[in-house]
Design a protein around this motif. Sequence first.
Motif, PDB file in Angstrom:
ATOM      1  N   VAL A  63       0.877  -1.167   0.000  1.00  0.00           N
ATOM      2  CA  VAL A  63       0.000   0.000   0.000  1.00  0.00           C
ATOM      3  C   VAL A  63       0.915   1.217   0.000  1.00  0.00           C
ATOM      4  CG1 VAL A  63      -1.865   1.176   1.226  1.00  0.00           C
ATOM      5  CG2 VAL A  63      -1.673  -1.317   1.333  1.00  0.00           C
TER       6      VAL A  63
ATOM      7  N   THR B 268       2.050   3.321   3.003  1.00  0.00           N
ATOM      8  CA  THR B 268       3.041   2.801   3.947  1.00  0.00           C
ATOM      9  C   THR B 268       4.207   3.774   4.071  1.00  0.00           C
ATOM     10  OG1 THR B 268       2.446   0.545   3.311  1.00  0.00           O
ATOM     11  CG2 THR B 268       4.559   0.837   4.424  1.00  0.00           C
TER      12      THR B 268
ATOM     13  N   GLU C 121      -1.198  -0.594  -4.251  1.00  0.00           N
ATOM     14  CA  GLU C 121      -2.426   0.176  -4.100  1.00  0.00           C
ATOM     15  C   GLU C 121      -2.000   1.632  -3.929  1.00  0.00           C
ATOM     16  OE1 GLU C 121      -5.110   0.960  -0.344  1.00  0.00           O
ATOM     17  OE2 GLU C 121      -5.587  -1.017  -1.172  1.00  0.00           O
TER      18      GLU C 121
ATOM     19  N   GLY D 106      -6.534   3.541  -3.682  1.00  0.00           N
ATOM     20  CA  GLY D 106      -6.944   3.651  -2.283  1.00  0.00           C
ATOM     21  C   GLY D 106      -7.527   5.010  -1.984  1.00  0.00           C
TER      22      GLY D 106
ATOM     23  N   ARG E  83     -10.875   1.394  -3.398  1.00  0.00           N
ATOM     24  CA  ARG E  83     -11.174   1.210  -1.982  1.00  0.00           C
ATOM     25  C   ARG E  83     -11.918   2.420  -1.443  1.00  0.00           C
ATOM     26  NH1 ARG E  83      -6.631   2.505   2.080  1.00  0.00           N
ATOM     27  NH2 ARG E  83      -7.438   4.525   1.445  1.00  0.00           N
TER      28      ARG E  83
ATOM     29  N   GLU F 294     -12.882  -1.058   2.728  1.00  0.00           N
ATOM     30  CA  GLU F 294     -11.863  -1.206   3.761  1.00  0.00           C
ATOM     31  C   GLU F 294     -12.489  -1.911   4.968  1.00  0.00           C
ATOM     32  OE1 GLU F 294      -8.786  -1.546   4.536  1.00  0.00           O
ATOM     33  OE2 GLU F 294      -8.029   0.496   4.461  1.00  0.00           O
TER      34      GLU F 294
ATOM     35  N   TYR G 139     -12.286  -5.978   1.534  1.00  0.00           N
ATOM     36  CA  TYR G 139     -10.903  -6.131   1.945  1.00  0.00           C
ATOM     37  C   TYR G 139     -10.902  -6.874   3.291  1.00  0.00           C
ATOM     38  CZ  TYR G 139      -8.508  -2.758  -1.204  1.00  0.00           C
ATOM     39  OH  TYR G 139      -7.945  -2.106  -2.263  1.00  0.00           O
TER      40      TYR G 139
ATOM     41  N   GLN H 288      -8.137  -7.009   6.967  1.00  0.00           N
ATOM     42  CA  GLN H 288      -6.878  -6.807   7.674  1.00  0.00           C
ATOM     43  C   GLN H 288      -7.082  -7.228   9.116  1.00  0.00           C
ATOM     44  OE1 GLN H 288      -6.279  -2.597   6.980  1.00  0.00           O
ATOM     45  NE2 GLN H 288      -7.023  -2.071   9.019  1.00  0.00           N
TER      46      GLN H 288
ATOM     47  N   THR I  61      -8.541  -8.447  -1.278  1.00  0.00           N
ATOM     48  CA  THR I  61      -7.236  -7.916  -0.872  1.00  0.00           C
ATOM     49  C   THR I  61      -7.072  -8.069   0.629  1.00  0.00           C
ATOM     50  OG1 THR I  61      -7.116  -6.285  -2.659  1.00  0.00           O
ATOM     51  CG2 THR I  61      -5.852  -5.801  -0.673  1.00  0.00           C
TER      52      THR I  61
ATOM     53  N   HIS J 155      -4.565  -6.503   3.607  1.00  0.00           N
ATOM     54  CA  HIS J 155      -3.477  -5.623   4.019  1.00  0.00           C
ATOM     55  C   HIS J 155      -2.662  -6.378   5.058  1.00  0.00           C
ATOM     56  CE1 HIS J 155      -5.495  -1.584   2.689  1.00  0.00           C
ATOM     57  NE2 HIS J 155      -5.049  -2.302   1.681  1.00  0.00           N
TER      58      HIS J 155
ATOM     59  N   LEU K 295      -0.950  -7.152   0.330  1.00  0.00           N
ATOM     60  CA  LEU K 295      -0.240  -5.883   0.255  1.00  0.00           C
ATOM     61  C   LEU K 295       0.301  -5.467   1.619  1.00  0.00           C
ATOM     62  CD1 LEU K 295      -2.801  -3.930  -1.978  1.00  0.00           C
ATOM     63  CD2 LEU K 295      -0.904  -5.407  -2.702  1.00  0.00           C
TER      64      LEU K 295
ATOM     65  N   GLU L 192       1.684  -3.210   4.629  1.00  0.00           N
ATOM     66  CA  GLU L 192       1.328  -1.895   5.159  1.00  0.00           C
ATOM     67  C   GLU L 192       1.828  -1.789   6.595  1.00  0.00           C
ATOM     68  OE1 GLU L 192      -2.562   1.095   5.076  1.00  0.00           O
ATOM     69  OE2 GLU L 192      -2.878  -1.049   5.326  1.00  0.00           O
TER      70      GLU L 192
END
Length: 243
Positions: free
Chosen positions: A7, A10, A32, A61, A90, A128, A154, A156, A177, A179, A218, A220
């Motif tokens: 991402v 980051t 992203e 994003g 996103r 997200e 997504y 995470q 996706t 994260h 991805l 982050e």
Amino acid sequence: MLIPGLVSVTFRQLTVPEIGELALECGLRAVEWGADVHVPPGDSAAARQALGTGLRVAAYGSYYRAGVSDRSELVPVLETAAELGAPLVRVWAGTSGSAECADRGAVVEALRHAVEHAGVMGTKIALEYHRNTLTDTLDSTVRLLDEVDGVVPYWQPRGGQDVSSAVHEVRTLEPVTAHVFSWGPGGYQDRLPLAARRDLWEPVLTELARDGVERNALLEFVRDDSPEQFREDAKTLLGHLTP
């Protein structure tokens, strides 16, 4: 198949070319691009520069808040996503958690509007998975996916999350996706090397790859925002993805 990448936010302190150079050096393939710093909505020059890095565009994003942001803000977001050739945009499901949200219907309706207009532009709306939004819990996210046809999730982890609940969330959501980062119980302020949660990421990435569908993994939230730590985290991620 899992596509390793990062991402861009980051490293908000790095330029678009610097991010591309670092990612390719680390053997990553996708990015992203963040709309807040690196590729602002409506900035065609930044979009062209991002495409010049050679990284595959995993997503755009955005910081569009469904049900809160003015809908006119969605137009340049989708136009820039189209310039990038981004398959996903996103967005965020409001600004309130599912237990506090006073008008879930407004978020749902705004997401339906976004999905319809994204489809015309050749992209998809992705949510997200985050606190202080309607995707703060698995149950609320599943409900939202049922309420809005065509939106995709997504995923995470939460800080210090246990393995069984993480795998259950991924199995249920089948996110487009993930994260990828490691946090201790303190969350954002408790960033760890990715390898510190090998117990979490080995089963999660295995679950994500189980059905053979192409998804993004991805990186982050690197510890200390350090490029050196990022290099180590990239090695760890690629190690997880290598049979």
